[in-house]
Scaffold this motif. Structure first.
Motif, PDB file in Angstrom:
ATOM      1  N   SER A 131      12.250   1.926  -3.831  1.00  0.00           N
ATOM      2  CA  SER A 131      13.307   2.877  -3.477  1.00  0.00           C
ATOM      3  C   SER A 131      14.012   2.418  -2.214  1.00  0.00           C
ATOM      4  CB  SER A 131      12.704   4.273  -3.272  1.00  0.00           C
ATOM      5  OG  SER A 131      13.684   5.188  -2.817  1.00  0.00           O
ATOM      6  N   ASN A 132      15.327   2.604  -2.190  1.00  0.00           N
ATOM      7  CA  ASN A 132      16.106   2.261  -1.008  1.00  0.00           C
ATOM      8  C   ASN A 132      17.248   3.268  -0.902  1.00  0.00           C
ATOM      9  OD1 ASN A 132      17.049   0.935   1.249  1.00  0.00           O
ATOM     10  ND2 ASN A 132      18.225  -0.568   0.091  1.00  0.00           N
ATOM     11  N   ARG A 133      17.322   3.987   0.188  1.00  0.00           N
ATOM     12  CA  ARG A 133      18.344   5.021   0.287  1.00  0.00           C
ATOM     13  C   ARG A 133      18.854   5.160   1.724  1.00  0.00           C
ATOM     14  NH1 ARG A 133      15.163  10.838  -0.258  1.00  0.00           N
ATOM     15  NH2 ARG A 133      13.698  10.539   1.466  1.00  0.00           N
ATOM     16  N   TYR A 134      20.060   5.661   1.804  1.00  0.00           N
ATOM     17  CA  TYR A 134      20.665   6.027   3.079  1.00  0.00           C
ATOM     18  C   TYR A 134      20.977   7.518   3.034  1.00  0.00           C
ATOM     19  CZ  TYR A 134      24.252   6.891   6.570  1.00  0.00           C
ATOM     20  OH  TYR A 134      24.966   7.440   7.595  1.00  0.00           O
ATOM     21  N   ARG A 135      20.670   8.239   4.113  1.00  0.00           N
ATOM     22  CA  ARG A 135      20.986   9.664   4.161  1.00  0.00           C
ATOM     23  C   ARG A 135      21.508  10.032   5.541  1.00  0.00           C
ATOM     24  NH1 ARG A 135      14.775  12.004   3.672  1.00  0.00           N
ATOM     25  NH2 ARG A 135      14.057  11.389   5.742  1.00  0.00           N
ATOM     26  N   GLN A 136      22.333  11.083   5.572  1.00  0.00           N
ATOM     27  CA  GLN A 136      22.895  11.528   6.846  1.00  0.00           C
ATOM     28  C   GLN A 136      23.064  13.033   6.856  1.00  0.00           C
ATOM     29  OE1 GLN A 136      26.711   9.425   6.979  1.00  0.00           O
ATOM     30  NE2 GLN A 136      27.771  11.260   6.254  1.00  0.00           N
ATOM     31  N   TYR A 137      23.023  13.588   8.067  1.00  0.00           N
ATOM     32  CA  TYR A 137      23.231  15.018   8.290  1.00  0.00           C
ATOM     33  C   TYR A 137      24.419  15.155   9.230  1.00  0.00           C
ATOM     34  CZ  TYR A 137      18.425  15.332   6.567  1.00  0.00           C
ATOM     35  OH  TYR A 137      17.283  15.226   5.803  1.00  0.00           O
ATOM     36  N   ASP A 177      11.467   1.330   0.633  1.00  0.00           N
ATOM     37  CA  ASP A 177      10.079   1.322   0.180  1.00  0.00           C
ATOM     38  C   ASP A 177       9.917   0.160  -0.799  1.00  0.00           C
ATOM     39  OD1 ASP A 177       7.525   1.779  -0.694  1.00  0.00           O
ATOM     40  OD2 ASP A 177       7.958   3.677  -1.711  1.00  0.00           O
ATOM     41  N   ASP A 178       9.144  -0.867  -0.390  1.00  0.00           N
ATOM     42  CA  ASP A 178       8.956  -2.033  -1.260  1.00  0.00           C
ATOM     43  C   ASP A 178       7.685  -1.931  -2.091  1.00  0.00           C
ATOM     44  OD1 ASP A 178       6.915  -2.502   0.534  1.00  0.00           O
ATOM     45  OD2 ASP A 178       7.743  -4.379   1.320  1.00  0.00           O
ATOM     46  N   GLY A 179       7.063  -0.780  -2.093  1.00  0.00           N
ATOM     47  CA  GLY A 179       5.834  -0.580  -2.852  1.00  0.00           C
ATOM     48  C   GLY A 179       4.586  -0.734  -2.019  1.00  0.00           C
ATOM     49  N   GLU A 180       4.675  -1.419  -0.891  1.00  0.00           N
ATOM     50  CA  GLU A 180       3.535  -1.599   0.005  1.00  0.00           C
ATOM     51  C   GLU A 180       3.792  -0.989   1.384  1.00  0.00           C
ATOM     52  OE1 GLU A 180       2.652  -5.725   0.217  1.00  0.00           O
ATOM     53  OE2 GLU A 180       1.999  -5.885  -1.888  1.00  0.00           O
ATOM     54  N   THR A 181       5.028  -1.177   1.859  1.00  0.00           N
ATOM     55  CA  THR A 181       5.387  -0.702   3.193  1.00  0.00           C
ATOM     56  C   THR A 181       6.719   0.031   3.134  1.00  0.00           C
ATOM     57  OG1 THR A 181       4.290  -2.655   4.125  1.00  0.00           O
ATOM     58  CG2 THR A 181       5.695  -1.371   5.610  1.00  0.00           C
ATOM     59  N   THR A 182       6.853   1.048   3.967  1.00  0.00           N
ATOM     60  CA  THR A 182       8.114   1.777   4.082  1.00  0.00           C
ATOM     61  C   THR A 182       8.781   1.404   5.402  1.00  0.00           C
ATOM     62  OG1 THR A 182       7.299   3.639   2.764  1.00  0.00           O
ATOM     63  CG2 THR A 182       9.198   4.055   4.162  1.00  0.00           C
ATOM     64  N   TYR A 183      10.003   0.901   5.325  1.00  0.00           N
ATOM     65  CA  TYR A 183      10.767   0.523   6.510  1.00  0.00           C
ATOM     66  C   TYR A 183      11.865   1.562   6.742  1.00  0.00           C
ATOM     67  CZ  TYR A 183       8.554  -3.941   5.373  1.00  0.00           C
ATOM     68  OH  TYR A 183       7.638  -4.927   5.070  1.00  0.00           O
ATOM     69  N   LYS A 184      11.978   2.015   7.993  1.00  0.00           N
ATOM     70  CA  LYS A 184      12.926   3.093   8.302  1.00  0.00           C
ATOM     71  C   LYS A 184      13.733   2.755   9.546  1.00  0.00           C
ATOM     72  CE  LYS A 184      13.097   8.142   8.606  1.00  0.00           C
ATOM     73  NZ  LYS A 184      12.288   9.399   8.582  1.00  0.00           N
TER      74      LYS A 184
END
Length: 244
Positions: A131-137, A177-184
């Motif tokens: 999963s790869n996403r961009y979100r904003q408020y 999310d590459d399946g092993e690690t989540t980068y933020k």
């Protein structure tokens, strides 16, 4: 011999009284009383002050060749609009308001940091991550021109509203999310905090179609991927609901 006199006149008088009372009661019951209707006050100076709520499918325009989107990218916004009629019939008006918005985009733009902490932009194929996403408020300020065929008596009418929306992005994040690690990456400084665009809504009563097109790019300055500029602009399409 004693003589008994019958009270004929007393009996006649009694029957006459009973007949009169019975007749009077029957007449009184048959009398129809006039119906008292409540007085309905018509507000000839009404305004269409409204709460609004929108739900959209979010897309990007002006994308590089290798950029793609997947899944359903959801956008939500809500707020209040103050109506200012411009003509006597109150069918033409302007409105301004304020609200909050949440925008989510699933795509394959990868944002990471190098050894010096500088941001690096790239594109991953969909087999390389989960999963790869961009979100904003953001806080948003819509200003619109309104036409409707409303009347004093009815709150159900056709409408066409169009205008500009200005947004201040107070929080944003890119999550990979590459399946092993989540980068933020939180609060990317390259994101335009001030965003603006044109929008149009049209429909009947509560249900209305809605379209928004961002006029300035998502990033402050053009980033490049494989020699192509990233001038992403937003395009949101969906429904908007107006509630009095």
């Amino acid at each position: 011999m004693k003589t008994t006199i019958k009270p004929k006149y007393d009996m006649r008088f009694l029957f006459s009284c009973l007949f009169f009372v019975t007749f009077f009661n029957m007449f009184a019951q048959d009398e129809v009383k006039p119906e008292i209707k409540p007085v309905v006050k018509i507000d000839s100076l009404y305004r269409e002050d409204q709460f609004y709520f929108s739900m959209t499918y979010n897309m990007f325009t002006d994308v590089p060749q290798s950029f793609k989107q997947n899944k359903f990218s959801l956008g939500l916004s809500g707020g209040f609009l103050r109506d200012i009629p411009l003509n006597k019939m109150r069918t033409i008006a302007i409105a301004a308001g304020a609200g909050l918005s949440y925008q989510n985009y699933f795509q394959n733009l990868n944002i990471s940091k190098d050894g010096t902490g500088a941001l690096v932009y790239g594109v991953n194929s969909y087999g390389e991550f989960v999963s790869n996403r961009y979100r904003q408020y953001a806080v948003e300020v819509p200003i619109e021109f309104r036409w409707r065929n409303s009347t004093f008596e009815s709150t159900k009418f056709w409408r066409i509203y169009g205008g500009m929306k200005f947004s201040y992005v107070f929080s944003n994040s890119s999550i990979l999310d590459d399946g092993e690690t989540t980068y933020k990456i939180n609060n990317n400084p390259d994101i335009n905090k001030i965003q603006y665009g044109a929008y149009l809504s049209a429909g009947y009563n509560t249900w209305n179609l809605y379209l928004y097109y961002g006029l300035n790019p998502l990033f402050k300055s053009a980033k490049t991927i494989d020699g192509q500029n990233i001038n992403l602009k937003t395009l949101n399409a969906g429904l908007i609901f107006y509630i009095l």
